[in-house]
Write a protein that holds these residues in place. Structure first.
Motif, short mmCIF file in Angstrom:
data_model
loop_
_atom_site.label_atom_id
_atom_site.label_comp_id
_atom_site.label_asym_id
_atom_site.label_seq_id
_atom_site.Cartn_x
_atom_site.Cartn_y
_atom_site.Cartn_z
N GLY A 1 42.25 -7.06 -44.10
CA GLY A 1 41.12 -6.43 -43.44
C GLY A 1 39.80 -6.73 -44.14
O GLY A 1 39.77 -7.07 -45.32
N ALA A 2 38.71 -6.61 -43.39
CA ALA A 2 37.37 -6.80 -43.95
C ALA A 2 36.42 -5.83 -43.25
O ALA A 2 36.48 -5.67 -42.03
N PRO A 3 35.54 -5.19 -44.02
CA PRO A 3 34.55 -4.29 -43.40
C PRO A 3 33.46 -5.08 -42.71
O PRO A 3 33.20 -6.24 -43.05
N ILE A 4 32.82 -4.45 -41.75
CA ILE A 4 31.67 -5.04 -41.06
C ILE A 4 30.52 -4.05 -41.16
O ILE A 4 30.65 -2.89 -40.77
N THR A 5 29.40 -4.50 -41.69
CA THR A 5 28.25 -3.63 -41.88
C THR A 5 27.09 -4.09 -41.00
O THR A 5 27.01 -5.24 -40.59
N LEU B 1 29.90 -0.26 -39.94
CA LEU B 1 30.19 -0.19 -38.51
C LEU B 1 31.67 -0.08 -38.22
O LEU B 1 32.08 0.51 -37.21
N GLY B 2 32.49 -0.66 -39.08
CA GLY B 2 33.93 -0.64 -38.85
C GLY B 2 34.60 -1.72 -39.66
O GLY B 2 34.09 -2.17 -40.70
N ALA B 3 35.78 -2.16 -39.19
CA ALA B 3 36.54 -3.18 -39.90
C ALA B 3 37.34 -4.01 -38.90
O ALA B 3 37.68 -3.54 -37.82
#
Length: 425
Positions: free
Chosen positions: A170-174, A182-184
């Protein structure tokens, strides 16, 4: 120990080693092979949160209406094509799935190979599911959201036993505008199909998605600048046009700064803003016009809305206030909604608007999603619960000479009734 490399070389041996490490760590003993620091920290949080490692979980799943509402209001929807193009070919080539979750860890989108989707369904990993650490323990979505960096969770690194046949990356999204999470995005598949390069792939695609958001933000500032330029040219003094987050599109009579500090809840009128003092705030499509150090005569805050539906192929809304005016071209759907609101000054509930638009009062989710889009540029002039124009706003309707030319594309029952009613007057 290089966990990902060991999994790629010998998945069975890796599962055994990680299982022994997990068992010792959760029992409060010192494991022979220490877990990775990011995993150990997640295990500690999970255990403190009360997650039972040895029992199955079934988190509360969001209803379809709530999932759709979150999809329509999330900026993640703008980057779905980037995520799909970058990750789905990899997922489809194996038994993997791609999950996109919001900042609360709720899965809003899920795609992938049929076998991977069936396997996920069998374990409750579906749309609307809750992937927070405190609910499902260490996992590729929830732990990436907490750690705020790309990571992999393989085999027994999942603290909950039922997830240990998975390898998750997984990777976060900013949000590049303000750094807000914002999410992942997560790619998950069978342990035996795990590949060490997946971490680099998912992390790179997440960065591409953030770059797309940055491009969209710059484009929105360009649109705001085009609307604000003629307004700024007509007024004197010091003024700036900024988006709703304070990013500057244009200025006049004052030094340019990249971003102005705005309060969380800004509304039109005279306001005292940080570093600017007393200002007059006026709405623009997608932002605000902020005029500093100006004195306004009493009673000069009236706003006039002109909804121009006189042309069959082009509908516009124009707002005129104390410091000038702006015009925004409307999509066919938004023209219908604003027309229906203009017909009902006292307001319409979401159900009433759904009946007016679709002949079905149950379609409130669609109505709320569209009204959310309308409020991005008309928010200062609209109230909700019920939806209506704000008190004191003058609304003028410009209609075609021939009633049949009123929004001729529209099949909305409320518009069709208006065309028929006008014919029989």
């Amino acid at each position: 120990m290089d966990v990902t490399r060991l999994v790629a070389q010998d998945a069975r041996r890796a599962a055994q080693v990680l299982g022994e490490t997990r068992g010792a760590a959760l029992a409060g003993e010192r494991p022979k092979v220490a877990p990775r620091p990011v995993i150990r920290e997640s295990w500690d949080r999970t255990v403190r949160g009360g997650v039972d490692p040895d029992h199955d979980f079934r988190a509360d799943v969001l209803g379809l209406d709530e999932v759709e509402r979150r999809r329509q209001t999330s900026r993640l929807r703008h980057i779905l094509p980037v995520l799909q193009e970058g990750l789905l070919p990899f997922a489809d080539s194996g038994q993997h799935i791609v999950i996109v979750a919001d900042a609360e860890g709720r899965a809003l989108w899920r795609e992938g190979s049929p076998s991977g989707l069936r396997r996920a369904d069998g374990q409750g990993l579906g749309i609307g599911g809750d992937f927070r650490e405190e609910v499902v323990g260490t996992n590729g979505v929830g732990t990436a959201l907490v750690a705020r960096r790309p990571l992999q969770v393989v085999s027994a690194e999942h603290v909950v036993r039922t997830l240990q046949s998975w390898a998750c990356t997984g990777a976060p999204i900013t949000d590049p505008r303000d750094g807000r999470l914002l999410g992942a995005v997560d790619v998950s598949g069978p342990l035996e199909s795990h590949h060490p390069a997946t971490l680099a792939l998912v992390g790179s695609v997440a960065k591409l998605a953030e770059a797309r958001l940055r491009d969209l933000h710059l484009s929105s500032l360009e649109r705001l600048r085009a609307v604000a330029a003629p307004v700024l040219a007509r007024i004197g003094g010091r003024a700036a046009a900024v988006d709703t987050d304070g990013w500057t599109a244009a200025v006049t009579g004052m030094p340019y700064t990249t971003r102005l500090a705005l309060p969380k809840a800004l509304s039109p009128g005279r306001r005292r803003l940080p570093h600017l003092g007393t200002c007059q705030v006026e709405p623009l499509p997608g932002g605000w016009l902020i005029r500093t150090g100006a004195e306004w005569p009493a009673g000069d805050d009236t706003t006039r809305i002109v909804l121009d539906l006189a042309h069959p192929r082009r509908s516009t809304v124009t707002a005129s206030g104390a410091v000038g005016s702006w015009t925004h071209e409307l999509s066919p759907r938004h023209a219908e909604l604003l027309y229906l609101l203009a017909l009902h000054p006292t307001g319409r509930t979401a159900a009433a608007l759904a009946a007016d638009m679709f002949g079905d009062p149950a379609r409130t989710v669609t109505v709320r999603a569209e009204m959310s889009r309308v409020r991005r540029y008309m928010g200062a002039f609209l109230e909700h619960r019920p939806y209506r124009f704000t008190e004191g706003t003058e609304v003028d309707l410009l209609l075609p000479d021939d009633p049949l030319d009123l929004l001729p594309h529209s099949l909305a029952p409320g518009v069709v009734r208006s065309r028929g009613g006008a014919l029989h007057r």
